[in-house]
Design an enzyme around this catalytic site. Sequence first.
Site, PDB file in Angstrom:
ATOM      1  N   GLU A  27       0.849  -1.190   0.000  1.00 36.48           N
ATOM      2  CA  GLU A  27       0.000   0.000   0.000  1.00 36.48           C
ATOM      3  C   GLU A  27       0.886   1.241   0.000  1.00 36.48           C
ATOM      4  OE1 GLU A  27      -2.918  -0.055   3.112  1.00 36.48           O
ATOM      5  OE2 GLU A  27      -3.707   1.917   2.587  1.00 36.48           O
ATOM      6  N   ASN A 172     -12.416  -0.727  -0.786  1.00 35.13           N
ATOM      7  CA  ASN A 172     -11.727  -1.328   0.349  1.00 35.13           C
ATOM      8  C   ASN A 172     -12.473  -1.018   1.639  1.00 35.13           C
ATOM      9  OD1 ASN A 172      -9.190  -2.404   1.724  1.00 35.13           O
ATOM     10  ND2 ASN A 172      -9.340  -0.366   2.641  1.00 35.13           N
ATOM     11  N   GLU A 173     -12.743  -2.036   2.425  1.00 28.80           N
ATOM     12  CA  GLU A 173     -13.329  -1.887   3.774  1.00 28.80           C
ATOM     13  C   GLU A 173     -14.414  -0.802   3.810  1.00 28.80           C
ATOM     14  OE1 GLU A 173     -10.198  -1.546   6.743  1.00 28.80           O
ATOM     15  OE2 GLU A 173      -9.617  -3.624   6.416  1.00 28.80           O
ATOM     16  N   GLU A 292      -6.688  -9.302   3.243  1.00 25.92           N
ATOM     17  CA  GLU A 292      -5.790  -8.697   4.251  1.00 25.92           C
ATOM     18  C   GLU A 292      -5.809  -9.601   5.474  1.00 25.92           C
ATOM     19  OE1 GLU A 292      -5.974  -4.519   5.279  1.00 25.92           O
ATOM     20  OE2 GLU A 292      -6.708  -4.007   3.273  1.00 25.92           O
ATOM     21  N   GLN A 349       1.199  -6.681   5.398  1.00 31.42           N
ATOM     22  CA  GLN A 349       1.608  -6.340   4.045  1.00 31.42           C
ATOM     23  C   GLN A 349       2.959  -6.990   3.757  1.00 31.42           C
ATOM     24  OE1 GLN A 349       0.979  -2.172   3.077  1.00 31.42           O
ATOM     25  NE2 GLN A 349      -0.948  -2.102   4.165  1.00 31.42           N
TER      26      GLN A 349
END
Length: 504
Positions: A27, A172-173, A292, A349
């Site tokens: 990211e 995302n989320e 994730e 990550q």
Amino acid sequence: MLKASMYLDPHYALADVPDELFGSFIEHLGRAVYDGIYCPGHPSADAQGFRRDVLDAIRPLNIPLLRYPGGNFASGYRWEDGVGPRERRPVRPDAAWRSLESNQVGLNEFAGFCRDAGAQMMLTVNLGTRGVQEACDLLEYCNLPVGSYYSDLRAAHGVKAPHAIRYWCLGNEMDGPWQMGHKTAEEYGRLAAETARAMRRLDPTVKLTAAGSSNPGMPTFPQWEATVLSHTYDDVDFLSLHQYLGDYTGDLGDYLAQSLTMDSFISAAVSACDYVRAKKRAKKEMMLSFDEWNVWFRTNGQEEREEPWRHAPAILEERYTMADAAMFGCMLITLLNHTDRVRAACLAQLVNVLAPIMTVPGGGPVWRQSIYWPFLHGSLYGRGTVLRAHVASPRYDSPSFTDVPYLETAAVWHEDSGELDIFAVNRSPGEPLLLACDLAAFGGGALTEHSALYDPDPLAVNDPGRERLTPRRVSGGSAEDGKLRAELPPLSWNVLRVGLGRRP
Ligand code: AHR
């Protein structure tokens, strides 16, 4: 000594492990990109500015998929900022991480990095502050042959052939109030469905993921899944799940038991998918992308506590202990044991941020954290057929959990080579665990290698230049009368590599 037993039979197969289970994530956050993978002027940088020594640490992990550019960052990102001549790219405040984004690395540079790392890109579109049109523009830029506005722009930026990106995340989320452009399940479900349909009209080959719950503790879980899928079921290939485990309060048994919540999270998400399938009388079975997952608790919310608007601040640089590696191993085993429905996953990550691979700030050397090793083992030896193991393990109770097995395990059979890999965590900090595995259904087998990560100090960590936590060979295992026996050290991650007797 604790004693556990396990029975394996090749006729009881769960599913083949997809390569995509061993994906990861980079990211625009902290020092993941800048001062992580990208460091122009560094002695090991290539012509594009990417560090070859970092790539050398990434390559053995054999990562098939790299999710990019976020994460929370994606929900405020304008992809156009990161393409074209570098000197014209704007510096923007990134509200997600309260940092400055120079845009010196963007889509085309990251595509080159993925090629060098041997991975496909999994691209997240911004459905926070943007919508259908911008997602389509991005897809046109990435995947269409030259001849239209954005594909010609790509060619003008030096990339004539389409990137042919297959994996796309629709936001995302979006269930999280922290997310820019956070939405209700109804709002997001409608937007995701319309975006999916429009994207498929441009490129029918794309594989699309709708954003599921950010963690099982979200008050909207699992109604979020049911509502979002009621809109998107026919138009997406995956529903995503995210989870970070942590909060070590000093009770190791309680800490390590947390991976059981990942198991129940997946089972509940599968139930939500199947509920919508039944309601819709749909033939298709919805698959999960756990895009994730990791251990994360020490640096949570750090961006709120530190000075904002710095470029590449050293945030979310979680230091991973031996105990974290054991928990990470339990999470990996949980993913393997759900491969019938979890068909993609991304370790979040990869470099510097919540990462197995670190660089010393300011262009210093690369070093590896404890969690590097379970991931490497899983990726190297975990591609085959997961077997439905019958396991009997002693159990314990902890302040928050009951009946926690000391042994967490998954077995992957490689039919072609006649080999078997058993991944195992011994959760006990004080006692070794004797594992007896019945291989009679395979005509017996021989233990060719027992490798383990362990340390008497559960809080031991690696340091730059001193990697105390690396796998060690364990001797003493045996195989007789179709039974394999191996002693798993206290608090350990293990791989038992087995050569099988005969093809069943
Ligand atoms: O991986 C760090 C952050 O965790 C991601 O940006 C976000 O999606 C999640 O909350």
